[in-house]
Design a protein around this motif. Structure first.
Motif, PDB file in Angstrom:
ATOM      1  N   ILE A  49      -3.034   8.959  -4.698  1.00 43.91           N
ATOM      2  CA  ILE A  49      -1.719   8.629  -4.159  1.00 43.91           C
ATOM      3  C   ILE A  49      -1.159   7.458  -4.954  1.00 43.91           C
ATOM      4  O   ILE A  49      -1.897   6.538  -5.328  1.00 43.91           O
ATOM      5  N   ASN A  50       0.116   7.526  -5.253  1.00 42.41           N
ATOM      6  CA  ASN A  50       0.788   6.476  -6.006  1.00 42.41           C
ATOM      7  C   ASN A  50       1.380   5.466  -5.025  1.00 42.41           C
ATOM      8  O   ASN A  50       2.235   5.807  -4.197  1.00 42.41           O
ATOM      9  N   LEU A  51       0.894   4.228  -5.096  1.00 44.22           N
ATOM     10  CA  LEU A  51       1.372   3.173  -4.207  1.00 44.22           C
ATOM     11  C   LEU A  51       2.585   2.445  -4.764  1.00 44.22           C
ATOM     12  O   LEU A  51       3.040   1.460  -4.191  1.00 44.22           O
ATOM     13  N   ASP A  70       2.183   1.326 -12.196  1.00 47.64           N
ATOM     14  CA  ASP A  70       1.890   1.938 -10.900  1.00 47.64           C
ATOM     15  C   ASP A  70       0.451   1.668 -10.469  1.00 47.64           C
ATOM     16  O   ASP A  70      -0.473   1.667 -11.300  1.00 47.64           O
ATOM     17  N   LEU A  71       0.285   1.468  -9.175  1.00 47.84           N
ATOM     18  CA  LEU A  71      -1.042   1.340  -8.568  1.00 47.84           C
ATOM     19  C   LEU A  71      -1.415   2.700  -7.990  1.00 47.84           C
ATOM     20  O   LEU A  71      -0.749   3.200  -7.079  1.00 47.84           O
ATOM     21  N   LEU A  72      -2.469   3.296  -8.529  1.00 45.36           N
ATOM     22  CA  LEU A  72      -2.914   4.608  -8.074  1.00 45.36           C
ATOM     23  C   LEU A  72      -4.200   4.456  -7.276  1.00 45.36           C
ATOM     24  O   LEU A  72      -5.155   3.822  -7.740  1.00 45.36           O
ATOM     25  N   LEU A  73      -4.227   5.021  -6.082  1.00 47.08           N
ATOM     26  CA  LEU A  73      -5.422   5.009  -5.248  1.00 47.08           C
ATOM     27  C   LEU A  73      -6.113   6.358  -5.392  1.00 47.08           C
ATOM     28  O   LEU A  73      -5.548   7.399  -5.049  1.00 47.08           O
ATOM     29  N   LEU A  74      -7.330   6.331  -5.946  1.00 42.87           N
ATOM     30  CA  LEU A  74      -8.068   7.551  -6.258  1.00 42.87           C
ATOM     31  C   LEU A  74      -9.231   7.715  -5.285  1.00 42.87           C
ATOM     32  O   LEU A  74     -10.059   6.805  -5.153  1.00 42.87           O
TER      33      LEU A  74
END
Length: 477
Positions: A58-60, A68-72
């Protein structure tokens, strides 16, 4: 309970110290007790190669203007623990360690790197629907995640209970005020009762002030940090919050650290086959080209080479013991003067001293199994894990009576398992090492202490209930 566990390093993905061992083991122990624990950590360079394929992302967004901060979402293959990795190339994908460059200098944007981790952690704690999982408790560790408590405070909304664990108070994560705006935190938090710290701002102080419970990694350390001597400028803050402060000893993952099943040592052994430890001693001496006389003791050091660890004291006392036939095997890195001092000692006693600069996990196991006594003369020690590993291997610790060392190593009493000295000076350390050598040559007393050491239970299973009770007490409130 659903517990979100945030840390800046987690074994086996990345490790610079004891925090990684705790973050890698406590969640596993809690999951074995039926609790739903998920981890969050940065996606440092090379981390994605060590985890299972990404299940969801999800892209925060780009709140800090660095990408971009991506939560994997994935899991750690070794123990199947679910983990969210925070990916941001500009912040985390660097060739050097998680905190410092190749010269040992802190990255100048560490405030931003760990503010971003904390922001993502706080966002996930508040908005679990983003990843279809809402935590009941948020467990923060050290300054790198302490900012998360500040974000939740500044957002002025009801949120889940927060536990902050202090693994080492000295690393307080304080930064210049001109960097504060980068964090996007409210200036309202910058008071002496907030996260202001002697004209700077501190991630650790934020984690302490805005937490519902504070823990340290041993009961004795929890008391020591209330004093100016050990409080590192935070003792006043902590004394004002003693009602939410407690100490819970770290545990040991005996699936990783037990000579009975350790595949990294040449000869496995247990209480009944303790004589096999001598075979490991011989193998270690041969590996390092040292004198193979098994009738003389081998001391060892596995540590960061810093003044905190008291390793300048070892340099002072060791020559006299080497003249009596002792050997010394060292593994560690840190202060350049100390590194140089130990390398010089090796040059002076090439048949008796071996020094390896750095940290090598496989070698640390062979060292623990092969030495007779482990030296930990720390000026302060929040918990210490190496002495707990040593005990299981029948390697007797020589420790200063401080922090977690005082809680786990005993020279007197019904079941003595090591050697203890009080003052951080060469005289007290030397006397303790002399007592250690006397017992080594006695044989009977030595073996009694070895048997006591190996029978102590410092497993995570033995302490996990304390954590469960703490979480539950917060939820009951």
């Amino acid at each position: 309970m659903k517990i979100l566990f945030a840390a800046s390093e987690i074994y086996p993905l990345i490790k610079t110290g004891g925090l990684a061992d705790v973050a890698g083991a406590l969640p596993v122990a809690l999951r074995k007790k039926g609790h739903d624990v998920k981890l969050i950590m940065p996606a440092y360079q090379g981390i994605l190669e060590k985890v299972a394929p990404i299940q969801k992302s999800i892209n925060l967004g780009n709140p800090f203007g660095v990408g971009d901060l991506l939560l994997l979402e994935t899991h750690i293959p070794e123990n199947d623990t679910p983990i969210w990795l925070l990916q941001c190339q500009a912040l985390y994908e660097r060739e050097d360690g998680p905190y410092v460059d190749k010269n040992g200098i802190d990255f100048p944007d560490n405030h931003l790197r760990f503010a971003a981790l904390s922001w993502a952690t706080a966002t996930l704690a508040l908005h679990g629907e983003l990843m279809d999982w809402q935590a009941d408790v948020l467990h923060l560790n050290d300054w790198q995640t302490g900012f998360a408590a500040a974000y939740l405070e500044s957002w002025k909304t009801a949120h889940i209970p927060i536990v902050t664990t202090v693994h080492n108070l000295r690393y307080n994560g304080s930064f210049d005020m001109d960097q504060f705006a980068d964090t996007l935190l409210s200036p309202e938090l910058l008071s002496m009762h907030g996260m202001e710290f002697y004209g700077r701002f501190s991630g650790l102080k934020a984690g302490l002030v805005y937490a519902d419970a504070i823990t340290t990694v041993s009961p004795t350390y929890a008391q020591e940090i209330l004093t100016p001597e050990y409080g590192d400028g935070l003792d006043g803050t902590l004394r004002a919050m003693t009602e939410k402060l407690s100490g819970i000893l770290n545990g040991v993952d005996y699936e990783q650290w037990s000579p009975e099943i350790d595949s990294l040592i040449p000869h496995k052994y247990n209480l009944e086959t303790l004589s096999q430890k001598c075979e490991n001693k011989l193998a270690l001496l041969q590996e390092n080209g040292l004198s193979e006389d098994l009738s003389k003791p081998v001391f060892g050091v596995v540590s960061r080479l810093t003044e905190q660890k008291g390793l300048d004291l070892v340099l002072n006392v060791m020559p006299a013991l080497l003249e009596k036939g002792a050997r010394l095997v060292v593994l560690g890195s840190g202060d350049k003067d100390l590194e140089s001092g130990y390398l010089t000692l090796q040059k002076s006693y090439p048949d008796q001293v071996s020094v390896r600069i750095g940290y090598f996990e496989d070698y640390s196991h062979r060292l623990q199994a092969g030495i007779d006594a482990l030296l930990i003369p720390s000026r302060f020690e929040p918990c210490g894990l190496t002495q707990l590993y040593a005990l299981k291997y029948g390697t007797l610790p020589v420790v200063r009576q401080t922090g977690g060392l005082a809680d786990t190593v005993f020279e007197e009493g019904k079941k003595p398992n090591g050697y203890v000295f009080k003052e951080a000076d060469t005289a007290d350390l030397s006397a303790a090492m002399e007592r250690c050598m006397d017992d080594f040559y006695d044989g009977t007393r030595w073996q009694e202490r070895q048997m006591n050491a190996m029978q102590y239970d410092h497993s995570w299973e033995a302490v996990t209930d304390q954590w469960i009770n703490l979480y539950q007490s917060l939820l009951n409130k």
